[in-house]
Design an enzyme around this catalytic site. Structure first.
Site: not given
Length: 264
Positions: A98, A159, A185-186, A207-208
């Site tokens: 990645k 995040g 992301a987001g 993830a976050s």
């Protein structure tokens, strides 16, 4: 689903949810969240992991039978990213990477020039490259032309939990891509990932949204359900949006009443 395979870099996965490992409060919570998510592919930041340490994230993934997706998080130049990818290949024995090349620490947005440079180098070096990129249809096309195995546009900054801020661009990227498009992301909650799948994304990376949720394990299960629901909705085909109502029941067969005659 057996009739709807998710193929990424020549490998077929049952789950369309790719998990990250950063931000988890403990390895135990991370492990339970990974199980709840149903993921089969999980990213690990190679600049922050010692592959030789037992009891680490890598040992958890090995025990769960989850494939490791090394990433180049923390790299700010093409040279740094290429070096990190090569070290990951030597340490883990995988060509899958990645690719992240960040412009600055404040926004964590991708640097498009350095990203494309690194992608071209790594593809030529035999890597299966999955680039974290802006939601720019032109850059997405250039990354695909460079030989990347997927396109991973951000919905909003890493995040931030802001979801997909530009769904129109996502639709443009999906419509023109010949490789899988993966939201990267987001995402903040399950409705964000469901929307990504409804827009035509082949998968979601997050993830976050899980590791920093109040209940990470519960949120992991919610994200799994969101991905599955969004994918089913995309395959089913939503009804067209209309300005006016349209009755779901047919008008045929309605009784014709004589206003001058009593009903009973």
């Amino acid at each position: 689903m057996a009739d709807d395979p998710f193929v990424l870099g020549g490998t077929t996965y049952a789950s369309r949810l790719i998990m990250g490992t950063g931000g988890a409060p403990s390895l135990d919570v991370l492990e339970r969240a990974l199980v709840a998510s149903g993921t089969e592919l999980t990213t690990v930041a190679m600049r922050r992991v010692n592959a030789s340490v037992h009891g680490s994230v890598l040992s958890v993934l090995e025990r769960l039978g989850i494939r490791v997706l090394p990433n180049t998080a923390g790299c700010f130049t093409a040279g740094e990213a290429v070096l990190t990818a090569r070290l990951a290949r030597e340490a883990l024995g995988t060509d899958l990477v990645k690719l992240e090349v960040i412009a600055d620490e404040r926004t964590l947005l991708p640097d498009p020039v350095e990203l494309l440079d690194a992608a071209e180098t790594l593809v030529d070096d035999g890597f299966t490259v999955l680039p974290y990129t802006n939601d720019d249809p032109v850059l997405a096309r250039k990354l695909e032309d460079a030989g990347c195995a997927a396109i991973m546009p951000l919905g909003s900054p890493i995040g931030s939990g802001l979801g997909i801020r530009n769904p129109h661009n996502f639709q443009l990227i999906v419509e023109h891509a010949r490789v899988p498009v993966i939201l990267d992301a987001g995402a903040g909650t399950a409705s964000d990932v469901a929307l990504a799948m409804e827009l035509g994304c082949a998968g979601v990376m997050l993830a976050s949204a899980v590791t920093r949720a109040q209940e990470p394990v519960l949120m992991a299960a919610a994200m799994r359900a969101g991905v599955e629901a969004g994918r089913l909705a995309r395959r089913a085909g939503r009804i067209p949006r209309r300005h006016f109502a349209e009755a779901s029941s047919p008008a045929e067969g309605l009784a014709v009443l004589d206003p001058e005659r009593p009903a009973f």
